[in-house]
Design a protein around this motif. Structure first.
Motif, PDB file in Angstrom:
ATOM      1  N   ASN A   7      28.415   7.755   8.190  1.00  0.00           N
ATOM      2  CA  ASN A   7      28.323   7.303   9.487  1.00  0.00           C
ATOM      3  C   ASN A   7      28.919   8.189  10.371  1.00  0.00           C
ATOM      4  O   ASN A   7      28.557   8.313  11.755  1.00  0.00           O
ATOM      5  N   LYS A   8      29.908   8.932  10.058  1.00  0.00           N
ATOM      6  CA  LYS A   8      30.738   9.841  11.031  1.00  0.00           C
ATOM      7  C   LYS A   8      29.869  10.836  11.716  1.00  0.00           C
ATOM      8  O   LYS A   8      30.119  11.243  12.869  1.00  0.00           O
ATOM      9  N   PHE A   9      28.758  11.064  11.007  1.00  0.00           N
ATOM     10  CA  PHE A   9      27.990  12.233  11.390  1.00  0.00           C
ATOM     11  C   PHE A   9      26.610  11.826  12.191  1.00  0.00           C
ATOM     12  O   PHE A   9      26.091  12.650  12.300  1.00  0.00           O
ATOM     13  N   HIS A  10      26.465  10.428  12.132  1.00  0.00           N
ATOM     14  CA  HIS A  10      25.126  10.113  12.554  1.00  0.00           C
ATOM     15  C   HIS A  10      24.975  10.373  14.203  1.00  0.00           C
ATOM     16  O   HIS A  10      23.986  11.172  14.427  1.00  0.00           O
ATOM     17  N   LYS A  11      25.643  10.228  14.924  1.00  0.00           N
ATOM     18  CA  LYS A  11      25.823  10.685  16.387  1.00  0.00           C
ATOM     19  C   LYS A  11      25.353  12.040  16.798  1.00  0.00           C
ATOM     20  O   LYS A  11      24.321  12.387  17.244  1.00  0.00           O
ATOM     21  N   GLU A  12      26.328  13.048  16.181  1.00  0.00           N
ATOM     22  CA  GLU A  12      25.775  14.528  16.360  1.00  0.00           C
ATOM     23  C   GLU A  12      24.858  14.888  15.781  1.00  0.00           C
ATOM     24  O   GLU A  12      23.648  15.718  16.556  1.00  0.00           O
ATOM     25  N   GLN A  52      33.387   6.624   7.149  1.00  0.00           N
ATOM     26  CA  GLN A  52      32.428   5.226   7.333  1.00  0.00           C
ATOM     27  C   GLN A  52      32.640   4.280   8.541  1.00  0.00           C
ATOM     28  O   GLN A  52      31.770   3.702   8.855  1.00  0.00           O
ATOM     29  N   GLY A  53      33.864   4.176   8.791  1.00  0.00           N
ATOM     30  CA  GLY A  53      34.279   3.232   9.973  1.00  0.00           C
ATOM     31  C   GLY A  53      34.694   2.217   9.670  1.00  0.00           C
ATOM     32  O   GLY A  53      35.105   0.977  10.494  1.00  0.00           O
ATOM     33  N   GLY A  69      13.631  17.745  20.437  1.00  0.00           N
ATOM     34  CA  GLY A  69      12.463  17.147  20.757  1.00  0.00           C
ATOM     35  C   GLY A  69      11.834  16.418  19.494  1.00  0.00           C
ATOM     36  O   GLY A  69      10.805  16.302  19.503  1.00  0.00           O
ATOM     37  N   CYS A  70      12.672  16.029  18.651  1.00  0.00           N
ATOM     38  CA  CYS A  70      12.426  15.430  17.339  1.00  0.00           C
ATOM     39  C   CYS A  70      12.698  13.653  17.611  1.00  0.00           C
ATOM     40  O   CYS A  70      13.388  13.271  18.195  1.00  0.00           O
ATOM     41  N   HIS A  71      11.700  13.231  16.847  1.00  0.00           N
ATOM     42  CA  HIS A  71      11.838  11.589  16.846  1.00  0.00           C
ATOM     43  C   HIS A  71      12.873  11.660  15.715  1.00  0.00           C
ATOM     44  O   HIS A  71      13.212  12.281  14.620  1.00  0.00           O
ATOM     45  N   VAL A  72      13.664  10.487  15.619  1.00  0.00           N
ATOM     46  CA  VAL A  72      14.928  10.313  14.657  1.00  0.00           C
ATOM     47  C   VAL A  72      14.697   9.089  13.906  1.00  0.00           C
ATOM     48  O   VAL A  72      14.696   8.066  14.608  1.00  0.00           O
ATOM     49  N   LEU A  73      14.731   8.998  12.630  1.00  0.00           N
ATOM     50  CA  LEU A  73      15.185   7.755  11.859  1.00  0.00           C
ATOM     51  C   LEU A  73      16.572   8.029  11.369  1.00  0.00           C
ATOM     52  O   LEU A  73      16.817   8.920  10.436  1.00  0.00           O
ATOM     53  N   CYS A  74      17.498   7.144  11.717  1.00  0.00           N
ATOM     54  CA  CYS A  74      18.802   7.082  11.120  1.00  0.00           C
ATOM     55  C   CYS A  74      19.058   5.918  10.225  1.00  0.00           C
ATOM     56  O   CYS A  74      18.887   4.775  10.445  1.00  0.00           O
ATOM     57  N   PRO A  79      24.806   2.169   9.537  1.00  0.00           N
ATOM     58  CA  PRO A  79      24.704   1.549  10.910  1.00  0.00           C
ATOM     59  C   PRO A  79      24.333   2.688  11.859  1.00  0.00           C
ATOM     60  O   PRO A  79      24.386   3.673  11.575  1.00  0.00           O
ATOM     61  N   PRO A  80      23.999   2.009  13.311  1.00  0.00           N
ATOM     62  CA  PRO A  80      23.601   3.248  14.098  1.00  0.00           C
ATOM     63  C   PRO A  80      24.701   4.352  14.268  1.00  0.00           C
ATOM     64  O   PRO A  80      24.433   5.586  14.163  1.00  0.00           O
ATOM     65  N   ALA A  81      26.110   3.849  14.331  1.00  0.00           N
ATOM     66  CA  ALA A  81      27.059   4.877  14.646  1.00  0.00           C
ATOM     67  C   ALA A  81      28.238   4.349  14.183  1.00  0.00           C
ATOM     68  O   ALA A  81      28.374   3.379  13.479  1.00  0.00           O
ATOM     69  N   MET A  82      29.523   5.060  14.517  1.00  0.00           N
ATOM     70  CA  MET A  82      30.815   4.591  14.291  1.00  0.00           C
ATOM     71  C   MET A  82      31.351   3.642  15.391  1.00  0.00           C
ATOM     72  O   MET A  82      32.076   2.748  15.025  1.00  0.00           O
ATOM     73  N   THR A  83      30.970   3.840  16.615  1.00  0.00           N
ATOM     74  CA  THR A  83      31.569   3.090  17.839  1.00  0.00           C
ATOM     75  C   THR A  83      30.416   2.779  18.810  1.00  0.00           C
ATOM     76  O   THR A  83      29.150   3.238  18.632  1.00  0.00           O
ATOM     77  N   VAL A  84      30.561   1.784  19.720  1.00  0.00           N
ATOM     78  CA  VAL A  84      29.548   1.817  20.606  1.00  0.00           C
ATOM     79  C   VAL A  84      29.357   2.708  21.492  1.00  0.00           C
ATOM     80  O   VAL A  84      27.989   2.712  21.832  1.00  0.00           O
TER      81      VAL A  84
END
Length: 347
Positions: A78-83, A174-175, A92-97, A100-105
């Motif tokens: 999870n820690k690396f989802h955002k970056e 992981q958060g 210019g890529c679509h993303v399937l992550c 959870p979405p991320a670690m924070t709001v």
């Protein structure tokens, strides 16, 4: 379709090898998996060799600079989802992550802003939405069979199901524990079926009672001496429309079932348990239970990937959106904050 979607994979761990890669390959001529990257580059190379992926890299930036991609699956801790997601969107890529979405709001909001700026899709790996039970119940809900849904329960409980692999017990990466890992699945499922109402206030509690000591592991041995997440979380959510939701989530708890994943809904025209699917109503002066029969045997993981690919190729919006991801993240982080402070949190 003539166009072939060129896909890159970020992270060569279990979810990439068990879900994303095999299901992209099932899309046939619509998809070509061009590259994979992992900080453990040998793992990326091994996965590439086993799956006929032409390129393997040590970082997402290296991958994005070296090859032309249309879409990226983010399968990291999870820690690396955002970056990873933002780097791909800016390229210019679509993303399937993965969830959870991320670690924070703030991270979820930054990802959503990047998707909007790039005019690319950002979707999340909530595969339970694609289950036949949820799809069937959604049709009933859309037809008004449950009326106004004003109460829900989301359950993700394991008796002794602390993962013995990966980084699931590492709060820094992981958060959190079961709330952000498995609880998020049932929370998203409930919110999706409720129409994703705007959350107003949350109250939560977390416990670390079993994970930090030796015990029976039904999902392998875990490092109990370095167990830094909660082993159980409970929460209450009130929405702006007056509806409420109760959530229970645990990697380890003294409960009857080894594993229970379920959502229960109550509306003024009917209610439902989702897994297995049964609908409860009052009709013609009788109380009736409706149990749909012969639900199709379709893999929700396969449908999730197929529909993401279709969205990328056709421009049709994916089932999971960045705005929903932000609402979900607000609830998760609000519950963790409430657990720490002992106070209800206004979102």
């Amino acid at each position: 379709m003539d166009k072939k979607l060129r896909v890159g994979i970020v992270g060569a761990g279990g979810i990439a090898n068990a879900v994303h890669i095999p299901n992209y390959r099932k899309c046939g001529d619509q998809v070509e998996i061009v590259a994979i990257c992992d900080v453990a580059v040998e793992r990326a190379r091994d996965t590439a060799d086993k799956n006929g992926i032409p390129h393997a890299f040590a970082s997402v930036s290296e991958m994005l600079d070296a090859v032309e991609l249309d879409a990226v699956s983010v399968c990291t801790p999870n820690k690396f989802h955002k970056e990873s997601a933002i780097a791909a969107l800016e390229q210019g890529c679509h993303v399937l992550c993965e969830k959870p979405p991320a670690m924070t709001v703030e991270e979820a909001e930054a990802m959503a802003a990047a998707a909007k700026k790039a005019q690319k899709f950002l979707s999340f790996g909530f595969h339970y939405r694609h289950s036949q039970e949820v799809e069937t119940l959604k049709r009933f809900i859309d037809a008004g069979e449950l009326g106004e849904i004003y109460a829900a329960t989301a359950i993700a409980l394991r008796r002794r199901g602390i993962p013995g692999w990966g980084v699931f017990t590492n709060k820094e990466l992981q958060g959190g524990g079961p709330l952000i890992d498995i609880g998020v699945h049932m929370l998203d499922t409930a919110l999706y079926l409720m129409g994703y109402p705007e959350p107003d206030t949350v109250f939560g509690a977390t416990y670390q009672k079993l994970g930090n000591r030796k015990g029976i592991g039904l999902m392998g041995a875990w490092n109990w001496e370095n167990f830094t997440v909660e082993d159980m979380a409970r929460g209450f959510v009130r929405f702006q429309n007056g509806a409420t939701l109760v959530l229970e989530s645990a990697f380890a708890a003294n409960v009857q079932k080894n594993d229970e994943m379920n959502v229960k809904l109550m509306g003024d025209e009917g209610g439902a348990n989702v897994f297995p699917l049964t609908i409860y109503q009052e009709k013609h002066a009788s109380l009736v239970d409706i149990t749909p029969q012969y639900l199709a045997d379709k893999s929700p993981y396969k449908l999730e990937i197929e529909r993401f690919v279709n969205a990328c190729l056709t421009g049709e919006e994916p089932l999971s959106t960045p705005d929903q991801g932000i609402k979900l993240q607000k609830i998760i982080n609000g519950l963790y904050t409430s657990a720490e402070t002992g106070e209800a949190v206004k979102l």
